[in-house]
Design a protein around this motif. Structure first.
Motif, PDB file in Angstrom:
ATOM      1  N   ALA A 273      -1.444   9.522  -7.606  1.00  0.00           N
ATOM      2  CA  ALA A 273       0.069   9.506  -7.666  1.00  0.00           C
ATOM      3  C   ALA A 273       0.555  10.837  -7.566  1.00  0.00           C
ATOM      4  O   ALA A 273       1.551  11.066  -6.878  1.00  0.00           O
ATOM      5  N   ALA A 274      -0.224  12.008  -8.211  1.00  0.00           N
ATOM      6  CA  ALA A 274       0.169  13.392  -7.919  1.00  0.00           C
ATOM      7  C   ALA A 274       0.346  13.577  -6.502  1.00  0.00           C
ATOM      8  O   ALA A 274       1.367  14.505  -5.911  1.00  0.00           O
ATOM      9  N   ARG A 275      -0.804  13.268  -5.734  1.00  0.00           N
ATOM     10  CA  ARG A 275      -0.862  13.866  -4.331  1.00  0.00           C
ATOM     11  C   ARG A 275       0.309  12.934  -3.566  1.00  0.00           C
ATOM     12  O   ARG A 275       0.957  13.587  -2.503  1.00  0.00           O
ATOM     13  N   ALA A 276       0.710  11.931  -3.913  1.00  0.00           N
ATOM     14  CA  ALA A 276       1.712  11.131  -3.228  1.00  0.00           C
ATOM     15  C   ALA A 276       3.220  11.454  -3.643  1.00  0.00           C
ATOM     16  O   ALA A 276       4.107  11.093  -3.102  1.00  0.00           O
ATOM     17  N   GLY A 277       3.297  12.166  -4.755  1.00  0.00           N
ATOM     18  CA  GLY A 277       4.574  12.623  -5.373  1.00  0.00           C
ATOM     19  C   GLY A 277       5.214  11.310  -5.897  1.00  0.00           C
ATOM     20  O   GLY A 277       6.500  11.344  -5.980  1.00  0.00           O
ATOM     21  N   LEU A 278       4.337  10.501  -6.736  1.00  0.00           N
ATOM     22  CA  LEU A 278       4.745   9.421  -7.266  1.00  0.00           C
ATOM     23  C   LEU A 278       4.516   9.304  -8.844  1.00  0.00           C
ATOM     24  O   LEU A 278       3.619   9.884  -9.161  1.00  0.00           O
ATOM     25  N   ALA A 279       5.279   8.765  -9.516  1.00  0.00           N
ATOM     26  CA  ALA A 279       4.874   8.541 -10.937  1.00  0.00           C
ATOM     27  C   ALA A 279       3.810   7.434 -11.208  1.00  0.00           C
ATOM     28  O   ALA A 279       3.624   6.771 -10.041  1.00  0.00           O
ATOM     29  N   ASN A 280       3.020   7.514 -11.992  1.00  0.00           N
ATOM     30  CA  ASN A 280       1.649   6.957 -12.407  1.00  0.00           C
ATOM     31  C   ASN A 280       2.088   5.928 -13.553  1.00  0.00           C
ATOM     32  O   ASN A 280       2.802   6.101 -14.522  1.00  0.00           O
ATOM     33  N   PRO A 281       1.745   4.487 -13.222  1.00  0.00           N
ATOM     34  CA  PRO A 281       1.210   3.757 -12.102  1.00  0.00           C
ATOM     35  C   PRO A 281       2.224   3.609 -11.068  1.00  0.00           C
ATOM     36  O   PRO A 281       3.490   3.777 -11.312  1.00  0.00           O
ATOM     37  N   PHE A 282       1.600   3.102  -9.788  1.00  0.00           N
ATOM     38  CA  PHE A 282       2.426   2.810  -9.003  1.00  0.00           C
ATOM     39  C   PHE A 282       1.965   1.819  -7.775  1.00  0.00           C
ATOM     40  O   PHE A 282       0.981   1.380  -8.139  1.00  0.00           O
ATOM     41  N   HIS A 283       2.856   1.180  -7.087  1.00  0.00           N
ATOM     42  CA  HIS A 283       2.422   0.202  -6.146  1.00  0.00           C
ATOM     43  C   HIS A 283       2.055   0.449  -4.792  1.00  0.00           C
ATOM     44  O   HIS A 283       2.620   1.693  -4.383  1.00  0.00           O
ATOM     45  N   THR A 284       1.227  -0.071  -4.193  1.00  0.00           N
ATOM     46  CA  THR A 284       0.683   0.497  -2.737  1.00  0.00           C
ATOM     47  C   THR A 284       1.045  -0.966  -1.842  1.00  0.00           C
ATOM     48  O   THR A 284       0.962  -2.137  -2.344  1.00  0.00           O
ATOM     49  N   VAL A 285       1.165  -0.717  -0.659  1.00  0.00           N
ATOM     50  CA  VAL A 285       0.999  -1.684   0.425  1.00  0.00           C
ATOM     51  C   VAL A 285       0.941  -1.094   1.899  1.00  0.00           C
ATOM     52  O   VAL A 285       1.565   0.052   2.000  1.00  0.00           O
ATOM     53  N   HIS A 286       0.124  -1.951   2.536  1.00  0.00           N
ATOM     54  CA  HIS A 286      -0.188  -1.385   3.894  1.00  0.00           C
ATOM     55  C   HIS A 286       0.355  -2.156   4.880  1.00  0.00           C
ATOM     56  O   HIS A 286       0.009  -3.576   4.893  1.00  0.00           O
ATOM     57  N   PHE A 287       1.161  -1.754   6.060  1.00  0.00           N
ATOM     58  CA  PHE A 287       1.580  -2.664   6.856  1.00  0.00           C
ATOM     59  C   PHE A 287       1.469  -2.057   8.317  1.00  0.00           C
ATOM     60  O   PHE A 287       2.203  -1.199   8.607  1.00  0.00           O
ATOM     61  N   ASP A 288       0.507  -2.539   9.007  1.00  0.00           N
ATOM     62  CA  ASP A 288       0.413  -2.235  10.565  1.00  0.00           C
ATOM     63  C   ASP A 288       1.102  -3.024  11.079  1.00  0.00           C
ATOM     64  O   ASP A 288       1.563  -4.196  11.111  1.00  0.00           O
ATOM     65  N   VAL A 289       1.672  -2.348  12.337  1.00  0.00           N
ATOM     66  CA  VAL A 289       2.565  -3.014  13.298  1.00  0.00           C
ATOM     67  C   VAL A 289       1.959  -3.072  14.744  1.00  0.00           C
ATOM     68  O   VAL A 289       1.508  -1.951  15.026  1.00  0.00           O
ATOM     69  N   THR A 290       1.775  -3.995  15.459  1.00  0.00           N
ATOM     70  CA  THR A 290       1.391  -4.451  16.729  1.00  0.00           C
ATOM     71  C   THR A 290       2.372  -4.568  17.549  1.00  0.00           C
ATOM     72  O   THR A 290       2.978  -5.663  17.472  1.00  0.00           O
ATOM     73  N   LEU A 291       2.572  -3.493  18.694  1.00  0.00           N
ATOM     74  CA  LEU A 291       3.680  -3.950  19.790  1.00  0.00           C
ATOM     75  C   LEU A 291       3.057  -4.646  20.918  1.00  0.00           C
ATOM     76  O   LEU A 291       1.930  -4.393  21.262  1.00  0.00           O
ATOM     77  N   GLN A 292       3.871  -5.174  21.443  1.00  0.00           N
ATOM     78  CA  GLN A 292       3.619  -5.862  22.868  1.00  0.00           C
ATOM     79  C   GLN A 292       4.142  -4.585  23.977  1.00  0.00           C
ATOM     80  O   GLN A 292       5.074  -4.101  23.707  1.00  0.00           O
ATOM     81  N   ARG A 293       3.341  -4.601  25.232  1.00  0.00           N
ATOM     82  CA  ARG A 293       4.024  -3.901  26.270  1.00  0.00           C
ATOM     83  C   ARG A 293       5.137  -4.556  26.752  1.00  0.00           C
ATOM     84  O   ARG A 293       5.274  -5.535  26.838  1.00  0.00           O
ATOM     85  N   GLU A 294       5.893  -3.472  27.177  1.00  0.00           N
ATOM     86  CA  GLU A 294       7.157  -4.161  28.074  1.00  0.00           C
ATOM     87  C   GLU A 294       6.712  -4.450  29.275  1.00  0.00           C
ATOM     88  O   GLU A 294       5.865  -3.836  30.144  1.00  0.00           O
ATOM     89  N   PRO A 295       7.064  -5.854  29.817  1.00  0.00           N
ATOM     90  CA  PRO A 295       6.782  -6.126  31.108  1.00  0.00           C
ATOM     91  C   PRO A 295       7.341  -5.263  32.373  1.00  0.00           C
ATOM     92  O   PRO A 295       8.277  -4.811  32.195  1.00  0.00           O
ATOM     93  N   ARG A 296       6.484  -4.696  33.271  1.00  0.00           N
ATOM     94  CA  ARG A 296       6.872  -4.145  34.270  1.00  0.00           C
ATOM     95  C   ARG A 296       7.790  -4.900  35.166  1.00  0.00           C
ATOM     96  O   ARG A 296       7.507  -5.951  35.457  1.00  0.00           O
ATOM     97  N   SER A 297       8.810  -4.161  35.699  1.00  0.00           N
ATOM     98  CA  SER A 297       9.598  -4.849  36.605  1.00  0.00           C
ATOM     99  C   SER A 297       8.907  -4.677  37.999  1.00  0.00           C
ATOM    100  O   SER A 297       8.180  -3.942  38.310  1.00  0.00           O
ATOM    101  N   ALA A 298       9.317  -5.919  38.900  1.00  0.00           N
ATOM    102  CA  ALA A 298       8.469  -6.056  40.126  1.00  0.00           C
ATOM    103  C   ALA A 298       9.303  -4.791  40.951  1.00  0.00           C
ATOM    104  O   ALA A 298      10.492  -4.447  40.883  1.00  0.00           O
ATOM    105  N   PRO A 299       8.409  -4.471  41.856  1.00  0.00           N
ATOM    106  CA  PRO A 299       8.719  -3.435  42.680  1.00  0.00           C
ATOM    107  C   PRO A 299       9.996  -3.785  43.689  1.00  0.00           C
ATOM    108  O   PRO A 299      10.036  -4.988  44.153  1.00  0.00           O
TER     109      PRO A 299
END
Length: 299
Positions: A273-299
């Motif tokens: 908590a001290a390293r994160a700069g939060l009061a103890n106790p605290f909640h955590t959550v991890h949220f990964d985001v996966t992006l799709q590639r932009e479709p390429r325009s036809a030449p």
């Protein structure tokens, strides 16, 4: 009558949709023609199906008129109407099909009406909130798991009472619980906040009357909003939902998707908590985001 020609069948109850659709035959824009033609057929079929009365149609017109009159700089009643009818979610889902390989999207919501301020990694976006402290971490990757450096992660959420800053001017500081973060070279981001609370959408207008008349509640489960963008990738607008929140199974705007629900466990660790700069106790959550590639325009 001599000299009179008929371009097509005249209006009748049986042919109404066909006749109105035909009136759009010369629309120059092919997409507009497709949309209006389909709308005419479906709208007229609906009116016939329920045998709409004149009084009901007048009530509907008055309802839509009041919906427009409720709109202002900080409120969009038509978006709320689209949301509670599930149209916002359907349009969002159709236009952001993931194929099961990227983060699912959900509705933008009516409160993304100010630009989130750029904040340093790890900044606390809770400028004046007293909810349970929370550490949010995550990583932005592409479809093959590659990190997406410098991805922009725009976040905003309600406070511990279920209100956004724009709903409480003079009560909450401007841009409270909003932040724009830049992912590091490994695509990682983190910030401090509070655990959001469930809340009702504004229900003091026509949309609220509709919900009350149909026995529906106006509430949304607790969540954090995200918009993640990066060069070469398709942006995603999504939510991070709090597992176990009230209304998680009955979101008023149909925005919940199973893949977006996460646990927010409580951590009792004074050193962390001290390293994160939060009061103890605290909640955590991890949220990964996966992006799709932009479709390429036809030449």
């Amino acid at each position: 009558m001599s000299g009179t020609t008929t371009a097509g069948p005249m209006f009748s109850e049986e042919r109404s949709g066909e006749v109105v659709a035909a009136s759009f035959e010369n629309t120059p824009d092919p997409r507009l023609k497709q949309v209006l033609t389909s709308l005419a057929h479906h709208l007229h079929a609906f009116v016939k199906d329920v045998e709409l009365t004149e009084e009901e149609w007048e009530t509907a017109v008055a309802f839509l008129t009041r919906t427009g009159q409720m709109c202002d700089d900080v409120r969009q009643e038509f978006i709320l109407l689209s949301d509670v009818l599930g149209v916002s979610m359907l349009v969002e889902t159709i236009n952001h099909r993931t194929g099961g390989v990227s983060t699912e999207s959900t509705v933008l919501g009516p409160f993304h009406m100010v630009e989130s301020p750029p904040r340093a990694p790890g900044a606390d976006i809770a400028l004046a909130s007293k909810g349970p402290p929370c550490l949010v971490t995550g990583r932005v990757t592409g479809p093959d798991g590659e990190p997406v450096p410098a991805a922009l992660v725009d976040v905003w959420q309600a406070n511990e009472e279920g209100f956004y800053d724009v709903q409480q001017p003079g009560v909450q500081p401007e841009t409270n619980l909003r932040g724009l973060f830049t992912a590091d070279d490994d695509g990682r981001f983190w910030f401090r906040s509070i655990v959001p609370r469930y809340y009702p959408i504004p229900d003091d207008g026509p949309v609220g009357e509709l919900l009350a008349a149909t026995g529906r509640h106006p509430n949304r489960p607790a969540h954090v909003h995200f918009i993640v963008t990066a060069a070469g990738y398709a942006p995603v607008t999504t939510h991070l939902f709090v597992e176990g929140s009230p209304y998680i199974d009955s979101d008023a705007v149909f925005g919940v998707k199973e893949s977006l629900i996460r646990e927010f466990p409580l951590v009792d660790d004074p050193e962390r908590a001290a390293r994160a700069g939060l009061a103890n106790p605290f909640h955590t959550v991890h949220f990964d985001v996966t992006l799709q590639r932009e479709p390429r325009s036809a030449p």
